[in-house]
Design a protein around this motif. Structure first.
Motif, PDB file in Angstrom:
ATOM      1  N   THR A 245     -16.422 -26.463 -33.550  1.00 44.07           N
ATOM      2  CA  THR A 245     -16.108 -26.530 -31.830  1.00 44.07           C
ATOM      3  C   THR A 245     -16.944 -26.105 -31.029  1.00 44.07           C
ATOM      4  O   THR A 245     -17.559 -25.683 -30.067  1.00 44.07           O
TER       5      THR A 245
ATOM      6  N   ALA B 226     -10.629 -33.190 -17.389  1.00 43.46           N
ATOM      7  CA  ALA B 226     -10.901 -32.980 -18.943  1.00 43.46           C
ATOM      8  C   ALA B 226     -10.537 -31.436 -20.145  1.00 43.46           C
ATOM      9  O   ALA B 226     -11.730 -30.794 -20.485  1.00 43.46           O
ATOM     10  N   ASP B 227      -9.820 -31.407 -19.226  1.00 42.94           N
ATOM     11  CA  ASP B 227      -8.777 -30.088 -19.864  1.00 42.94           C
ATOM     12  C   ASP B 227      -7.515 -30.241 -20.978  1.00 42.94           C
ATOM     13  O   ASP B 227      -6.377 -29.420 -20.871  1.00 42.94           O
ATOM     14  N   GLY B 228      -8.500 -31.174 -21.643  1.00 44.95           N
ATOM     15  CA  GLY B 228      -7.066 -31.297 -23.036  1.00 44.95           C
ATOM     16  C   GLY B 228      -6.363 -32.129 -22.535  1.00 44.95           C
ATOM     17  O   GLY B 228      -5.194 -32.292 -21.792  1.00 44.95           O
ATOM     18  N   ARG B 229      -5.188 -31.861 -24.238  1.00 44.28           N
ATOM     19  CA  ARG B 229      -3.747 -32.222 -23.835  1.00 44.28           C
ATOM     20  C   ARG B 229      -2.975 -31.789 -22.814  1.00 44.28           C
ATOM     21  O   ARG B 229      -1.987 -32.661 -22.734  1.00 44.28           O
TER      22      ARG B 229
ATOM     23  N   GLU C 182     -13.418 -17.113 -20.835  1.00 37.83           N
ATOM     24  CA  GLU C 182     -15.198 -17.224 -21.700  1.00 37.83           C
ATOM     25  C   GLU C 182     -14.746 -18.664 -22.225  1.00 37.83           C
ATOM     26  O   GLU C 182     -14.176 -18.978 -22.457  1.00 37.83           O
TER      27      GLU C 182
ATOM     28  N   GLU D 148      -9.119 -35.846 -24.162  1.00 37.43           N
ATOM     29  CA  GLU D 148      -7.496 -35.621 -24.932  1.00 37.43           C
ATOM     30  C   GLU D 148      -6.414 -35.189 -23.653  1.00 37.43           C
ATOM     31  O   GLU D 148      -5.404 -35.392 -24.171  1.00 37.43           O
TER      32      GLU D 148
ATOM     33  N   ARG E  79     -10.521 -20.618 -18.496  1.00 34.68           N
ATOM     34  CA  ARG E  79     -10.413 -19.967 -19.690  1.00 34.68           C
ATOM     35  C   ARG E  79     -11.931 -18.928 -19.264  1.00 34.68           C
ATOM     36  O   ARG E  79     -12.240 -19.805 -18.529  1.00 34.68           O
TER      37      ARG E  79
ATOM     38  N   ALA F 182     -15.738 -28.861 -25.290  1.00 34.50           N
ATOM     39  CA  ALA F 182     -16.726 -29.917 -25.441  1.00 34.50           C
ATOM     40  C   ALA F 182     -16.788 -31.963 -24.649  1.00 34.50           C
ATOM     41  O   ALA F 182     -17.573 -31.800 -23.823  1.00 34.50           O
TER      42      ALA F 182
ATOM     43  N   ILE G  73     -12.460 -25.088 -34.984  1.00 34.04           N
ATOM     44  CA  ILE G  73     -11.953 -25.947 -36.555  1.00 34.04           C
ATOM     45  C   ILE G  73     -13.945 -26.630 -36.731  1.00 34.04           C
ATOM     46  O   ILE G  73     -14.541 -27.124 -35.267  1.00 34.04           O
TER      47      ILE G  73
ATOM     48  N   LEU H 275     -16.047 -33.807 -37.514  1.00 31.54           N
ATOM     49  CA  LEU H 275     -16.587 -34.128 -38.457  1.00 31.54           C
ATOM     50  C   LEU H 275     -17.538 -35.451 -37.010  1.00 31.54           C
ATOM     51  O   LEU H 275     -16.280 -36.225 -36.706  1.00 31.54           O
TER      52      LEU H 275
ATOM     53  N   LEU I 207      -3.153 -28.175 -44.032  1.00 36.02           N
ATOM     54  CA  LEU I 207      -3.982 -27.721 -44.200  1.00 36.02           C
ATOM     55  C   LEU I 207      -5.351 -26.364 -44.849  1.00 36.02           C
ATOM     56  O   LEU I 207      -4.145 -26.077 -44.595  1.00 36.02           O
TER      57      LEU I 207
ATOM     58  N   GLU J 227     -15.765 -20.643 -25.835  1.00 33.32           N
ATOM     59  CA  GLU J 227     -15.719 -20.823 -26.939  1.00 33.32           C
ATOM     60  C   GLU J 227     -17.221 -19.773 -27.665  1.00 33.32           C
ATOM     61  O   GLU J 227     -18.007 -20.765 -27.365  1.00 33.32           O
TER      62      GLU J 227
ATOM     63  N   GLY K 280     -11.130 -39.351 -38.660  1.00 34.98           N
ATOM     64  CA  GLY K 280     -12.244 -38.008 -38.030  1.00 34.98           C
ATOM     65  C   GLY K 280     -12.873 -38.474 -36.727  1.00 34.98           C
ATOM     66  O   GLY K 280     -13.912 -38.643 -35.781  1.00 34.98           O
ATOM     67  N   GLN K 281     -11.960 -39.748 -35.502  1.00 36.31           N
ATOM     68  CA  GLN K 281     -11.981 -39.633 -33.872  1.00 36.31           C
ATOM     69  C   GLN K 281     -11.292 -38.877 -32.786  1.00 36.31           C
ATOM     70  O   GLN K 281     -12.168 -39.108 -31.905  1.00 36.31           O
TER      71      GLN K 281
HETATM   72  C1  LIG Z   1      -7.383 -30.948 -38.511  1.00 39.24           C
HETATM   73  C2  LIG Z   1      -8.364 -31.073 -37.524  1.00 39.24           C
HETATM   74  C3  LIG Z   1      -9.012 -32.085 -37.733  1.00 39.24           C
HETATM   75  C4  LIG Z   1     -10.203 -32.393 -36.842  1.00 39.24           C
HETATM   76  N1  LIG Z   1     -10.683 -33.520 -37.317  1.00 39.24           N
HETATM   77  C5  LIG Z   1     -11.768 -33.903 -36.520  1.00 39.24           C
HETATM   78  C6  LIG Z   1     -12.842 -34.701 -36.673  1.00 39.24           C
HETATM   79  O1  LIG Z   1     -12.995 -34.687 -37.959  1.00 39.24           O
HETATM   80  N2  LIG Z   1     -13.686 -35.602 -35.960  1.00 39.24           N
HETATM   81  C7  LIG Z   1     -13.138 -35.616 -34.295  1.00 39.24           C
HETATM   82  O2  LIG Z   1     -13.591 -36.190 -33.995  1.00 39.24           O
HETATM   83  N3  LIG Z   1     -11.838 -34.872 -34.129  1.00 39.24           N
HETATM   84  C8  LIG Z   1     -11.094 -34.503 -35.527  1.00 39.24           C
HETATM   85  N4  LIG Z   1     -10.524 -33.521 -34.879  1.00 39.24           N
HETATM   86  C9  LIG Z   1      -9.645 -33.644 -33.157  1.00 39.24           C
HETATM   87  C10 LIG Z   1     -11.081 -32.248 -33.018  1.00 39.24           C
HETATM   88  O3  LIG Z   1     -10.860 -31.299 -33.258  1.00 39.24           O
HETATM   89  C11 LIG Z   1      -9.801 -32.323 -31.224  1.00 39.24           C
HETATM   90  O4  LIG Z   1     -10.005 -34.193 -30.727  1.00 39.24           O
HETATM   91  C12 LIG Z   1     -11.252 -31.702 -30.109  1.00 39.24           C
HETATM   92  O5  LIG Z   1     -11.721 -30.807 -31.060  1.00 39.24           O
HETATM   93  C13 LIG Z   1     -10.800 -31.498 -28.983  1.00 39.24           C
HETATM   94  O6  LIG Z   1     -12.290 -31.699 -27.917  1.00 39.24           O
HETATM   95  P1  LIG Z   1     -11.931 -30.721 -26.049  1.00 39.24           P
HETATM   96  O7  LIG Z   1     -12.928 -30.512 -25.695  1.00 39.24           O
HETATM   97  O8  LIG Z   1     -11.881 -32.174 -26.221  1.00 39.24           O
HETATM   98  O9  LIG Z   1     -10.485 -30.122 -26.535  1.00 39.24           O
HETATM   99  P2  LIG Z   1      -9.908 -29.352 -25.505  1.00 39.24           P
HETATM  100  O10 LIG Z   1      -8.634 -30.041 -25.437  1.00 39.24           O
HETATM  101  O11 LIG Z   1     -10.000 -30.524 -23.763  1.00 39.24           O
HETATM  102  O12 LIG Z   1     -10.795 -28.149 -25.196  1.00 39.24           O
HETATM  103  C14 LIG Z   1     -10.164 -27.110 -26.236  1.00 39.24           C
HETATM  104  C15 LIG Z   1     -11.109 -26.760 -26.342  1.00 39.24           C
HETATM  105  O13 LIG Z   1     -10.976 -25.476 -25.407  1.00 39.24           O
HETATM  106  C16 LIG Z   1     -12.244 -23.926 -26.488  1.00 39.24           C
HETATM  107  N5  LIG Z   1     -10.972 -23.213 -26.759  1.00 39.24           N
HETATM  108  C17 LIG Z   1     -10.216 -23.367 -28.249  1.00 39.24           C
HETATM  109  N6  LIG Z   1      -9.585 -21.491 -27.883  1.00 39.24           N
HETATM  110  C18 LIG Z   1     -10.410 -21.012 -27.601  1.00 39.24           C
HETATM  111  C19 LIG Z   1     -10.434 -20.259 -26.918  1.00 39.24           C
HETATM  112  N7  LIG Z   1      -9.768 -19.153 -27.671  1.00 39.24           N
HETATM  113  N8  LIG Z   1     -10.846 -19.195 -26.465  1.00 39.24           N
HETATM  114  C20 LIG Z   1     -12.586 -20.202 -25.618  1.00 39.24           C
HETATM  115  N9  LIG Z   1     -12.243 -21.227 -25.911  1.00 39.24           N
HETATM  116  C21 LIG Z   1     -10.656 -22.329 -26.371  1.00 39.24           C
HETATM  117  C22 LIG Z   1     -12.577 -25.085 -27.645  1.00 39.24           C
HETATM  118  O14 LIG Z   1     -14.007 -25.180 -27.080  1.00 39.24           O
HETATM  119  C23 LIG Z   1     -11.446 -26.290 -27.918  1.00 39.24           C
HETATM  120  O15 LIG Z   1     -12.631 -27.098 -27.991  1.00 39.24           O
HETATM  121  C24 LIG Z   1      -9.645 -33.036 -35.968  1.00 39.24           C
HETATM  122  C25 LIG Z   1      -8.155 -32.429 -34.958  1.00 39.24           C
HETATM  123  C26 LIG Z   1      -8.102 -31.041 -35.878  1.00 39.24           C
HETATM  124  C27 LIG Z   1      -6.316 -30.149 -34.984  1.00 39.24           C
END
Ligand SMILES: Cc1cc2nc3c(=O)[nH]c(=O)nc-3n(C[C@H](O)[C@H](O)[C@H](O)COP(=O)(O)OP(=O)(O)OC[C@H]3O[C@@H](n4cnc5c(N)ncnc54)[C@H](O)[C@@H]3O)c2cc1C
Length: 407
Positions: A115, A178-181, A46, A307, A44, A22, A54, A57, A204, A48, A317-318
């Motif tokens: 997500t 913006a490719d995550g951790r 495709e 991330e 990826r 996202a 998950i 919030l 959880l 998600e 939830g941030q």
């Molecule tokens: C238990 C838990 C609860 C959380 N609660 C909250 C909350 O309440 N509020 C909040 O703001 N944050 C919360 N977070 C953190 C939040 O989930 C992450 O910050 C967010 O998902 C990261 O999104 P990103 O797009 O930046 O992820 P990135 O790491 O950039 O990308 C990961 C993305 O890859 C995609 N992806 C994953 N698996 C696949 C797949 N198999 N195929 C294709 N695409 C895939 C998903 O779209 C995912 O968003 C929580 C995290 C956890 C673990």
């Protein structure tokens, strides 16, 4: 939107965003809407699927940003409303508030949304942008830059046994990691994360919603034990349980039935409910937590967003909220740098966002509810987070409104 096959002659754009989630999609959308040509490249094959993942919030301030970009209907339809927070201590309610009590709030509720649903809503909007190109299944493998721009090399498997990977080059004025951790682009520009791990895990479980409960984020903190429940789509609840030190291992062995037992004197109604819905819950999943940050949020023309550069504990939830807000800030900084000819504007991103996010991390690191302190709590676990749960921080508002963050 343009869909491209790998092309050795390459692509040119104002902004190249690397990522699949996202945060990446939202950053790309904001840049495209600001008038930039954008290439988003996902490793990826495709994105998600709607409904998958998950359900974090999305707090009202972030919902307000998304709504301004026309991303609301799909989230509202699939999401579960959360009206506020009840933070209970050992014997009394420590803090209780509702989003609706906050004047000027963007929405009187937060939404928990899968997500994948957020990803698909953003992807549909990005695809409708004529100046946006979306590429999938290509991994970034090289980056070089100079004063004029940044050149990124991507590879995808050829699809033939033993075949050489297909290569593509993207030339852009700015690139966004913006490719995550595990960001590959951040690694390529040589930025190392500083990670601080919490020594306390949590467990959880997702269960059907408890009938008749108001949809609020509910905390029961009987130090050191802490229970967090949040309404999620279904309707269901996501329950995060931080037990005492010696109870974790029992949970690993016993699963949901042991969890129900451990909650017996913390939330008797929920405990009984978990027994009643046995077999209809998820397994118990162990969560480990850490905070991460980086010594720099920008390396030349490469901006690190979400991330890839900041990680938060789930309390408050941030994680996603702050990532999306960082994406909006970065897109604005690039737009100002590109369209106003104000190259200093690119520094607005780190100047606006880094102190804010690091302050949240510092708050989390010192929260009683995240450690094993047995002193009865006198403060609600979310009290330090009410501001970020209800409003955008003033520096971000000023930047997005163009009202002079460099004062
Ligand atoms: C238990 C838990 C609860 C959380 N609660 C909250 C909350 O309440 N509020 C909040 O703001 N944050 C919360 N977070 C953190 C939040 O989930 C992450 O910050 C967010 O998902 C990261 O999104 P990103 O797009 O930046 O992820 P990135 O790491 O950039 O990308 C990961 C993305 O890859 C995609 N992806 C994953 N698996 C696949 C797949 N198999 N195929 C294709 N695409 C895939 C998903 O779209 C995912 O968003 C929580 C995290 C956890 C673990």
């Amino acid at each position: 939107m343009t869909t491209c096959e790998p092309d050795p002659t390459g692509l040119e754009a104002d902004v190249c965003v690397v990522g699949s989630g996202a945060t990446a999609l939202y950053g790309a959308l904001r840049s495209a809407r600001a008038g930039q040509s954008v290439v988003l490249v996902s490793s990826r094959p495709e994105f998600e699927a709607a409904g998958a993942g998950i359900s974090p919030l999305l707090a009202p301030p972030t919902l307000g940003l998304l709504a301004a970009d026309g991303i609301e209907d799909a989230l509202t339809e699939a999401g579960q409303r959360v009206l506020g927070v009840d933070d209970h201590g050992t014997t009394t309610m420590l803090s209780s508030w509702r989003y609706a009590d906050h004047p000027g709030i963007a929405r009187p509720y937060g939404l928990t949304v899968p997500t994948g649903t957020t990803v698909q809503a953003l992807l549909a909007a990005l695809r409708a942008e004529p100046r946006a190109t979306v590429l999938t299944g290509e991994s970034v493998v090289a980056v070089e830059q100079d004063e004029a721009g940044v050149r990124l090399g991507f590879e995808r498997p050829s699809g033939r046994a033993g075949g050489a990977p297909l290569r593509r080059r993207v030339t852009a004025r700015y690139a966004v990691a913006a490719d995550g951790r595990q960001s590959a682009l951040r690694e390529l520009v040589g930025v190392r994360l500083e990670v601080s791990a919490f020594d306390r895990p949590a467990w959880l479980l997702v269960a059907p919603a408890v009938p008749g409960r108001e949809p609020v984020l509910l905390v029961r903190h009987q130090a050191p034990r802490a229970l967090f429940t949040i309404p999620t789509p279904g309707p269901s609840i996501a329950l995060v349980w931080s037990p005492d030190r010696d109870q974790g291992e029992q949970l690993e062995q016993g699963g949901p039935a042991t969890l129900a037992e451990q909650l017996g004197d913390v939330d008797p109604e929920l405990s009984e409910w978990l027994v009643a819905v046995a077999g209809r819950t998820s397994p118990v999943m162990r969560l480990g937590f850490s905070l991460w940050r980086a010594p720099a949020w920008r390396v030349g023309r490469v901006l690190l967003v979400g991330e890839s550069v900041h990680g938060l504990h789930t309390l408050g939830g941030q994680g996603l909220n702050q990532s999306l807000q960082s994406a909006a800030s970065a897109a604005r900084a690039m737009a100002d740098a590109l369209t106003l000819g104000d190259s200093g504007a690119i520094d607005d991103y780190e100047r606006v966002r880094r102190p804010h996010v690091e302050r949240l991390q510092d708050l989390q690191w010192n929260l009683q509810a995240l450690g094993y302190d047995t002193t009865p709590p006198v403060k609600g676990a979310h009290e330090d987070f009410i501001d970020v749960m209800t409003s955008l921080h003033p520096e971000l508002v000023a930047q997005l409104e163009g009202s002079g963050v460099r004062g």
